[in-house]
Write a protein that holds these residues in place. Structure first.
Motif: not given
Length: 271
Positions: A225-246
């Motif tokens: 529902l957004t155009y946010k990047s994976v990195k931005e979403i990882a930050t939004l959801l309080n993950f340390d980095d996008k790799y951990y989020f992935s």
């Protein structure tokens, strides 16, 4: 963009997971799991799946089912939320069972509606897509009303314990920052073991499972529902980095955030 099948559970893969919404009419009782949580339905039920939920059938014998699959580009449940409040009720609802029970009469009514959809989908005459969307919207509206009524009835028959009544809004407020069951148990003045036991009894899932599902649901919403990047979403959801989020996302969904977005697409209502 929309398909209607008369099939059997034996024709499904061991773990069924697709990038489309699915509605499954279950005339007979079945045993199955959704995202690794076990369920057992009664006769005349209807099951709702969001994109990339994991479905696994149990039982020795195969059962006949009717299956509707549709892509978000064909019918966007978020875009139509004013007409049909099915998002968060029928689909993407982590707090209640993913199916509803119907009486024989109501089940037959929906079967007839799906047969009309199947005929329209097969013929593909002028304005077929518009007719199919109208039929689908009617189906979702009927089911949303039935689900809402059944939730109200269930609360009357088995009301939430006072402490657990506060858990759902508490989780909605804090799931991004707080992912330990002990946090919610402490706020509700319960021991972690007692809290976990009561949550499992009420929701059919452990607190850890509910927290994980809420995080993943939010991730899916942000990806779709957004155009946010994976990195931005990882930050939004309080993950340390996008790799951990992935890694977290892939463990729960079966594919990476980028793959999910590629398969499911970005909604027409994305901002």
């Amino acid at each position: 963009m929309l398909s209607i099948l008369h099939t059997e559970t034996k024709n499904f893969a061991e773990n069924y997971s697709i990038p489309r919404y699915a509605i499954i009419l279950l005339e007979d009782a079945n045993e199955f799991s959704i995202d690794f949580v076990n369920y057992k339905n009664e006769r005349n039920s209807i099951l709702f799946l969001s994109p990339y939920q994991n479905l696994k059938w149990f039982g020795k014998s195969s059962q006949k089912i009717k299956l509707i699959e549709f892509h978000g580009d064909f019918y966007c449940i978020e875009y139509h939320k004013k007409e049909v409040a099915c998002n968060g009720l029928l689909f993407n609802n982590i707090y209640s069972q993913p199916y509803i029970l119907l009486g024989a009469c109501k089940f037959g009514e929906l079967e007839e509606l799906i047969e009309k959809m199947a005929i329209e989908n097969k013929n593909k005459i002028t304005f077929s897509d518009s007719v199919l969307k109208s039929y689908l919207q009617l189906l979702l509206a009927i089911c949303s009303r039935e689900k809402a009524l059944q939730i109200d009835d269930a609360l009357i028959e088995q009301p939430f314990e006072k402490q657990l009544f506060k858990f759902q809004p508490l989780l909605e407020e804090h799931f991004i920052q707080q992912r330990a069951p002990s946090f919610y148990a402490n706020v509700l003045a319960m021991s972690t073991s007692s809290f976990s036991k009561k949550v499992k009894q009420q929701f059919g899932k452990t607190p850890t499972k509910l927290i994980q599902e809420r995080v993943v649901l939010e991730a899916k919403k942000q990806l779709h529902l957004t155009y946010k990047s994976v990195k931005e979403i990882a930050t939004l959801l309080n993950f340390d980095d996008k790799y951990y989020f992935s890694r977290y996302f892939k463990k729960e969904v079966g594919l990476s955030p980028s793959q999910f977005r590629q398969k499911v697409g970005i909604s027409v209502v994305a901002k």
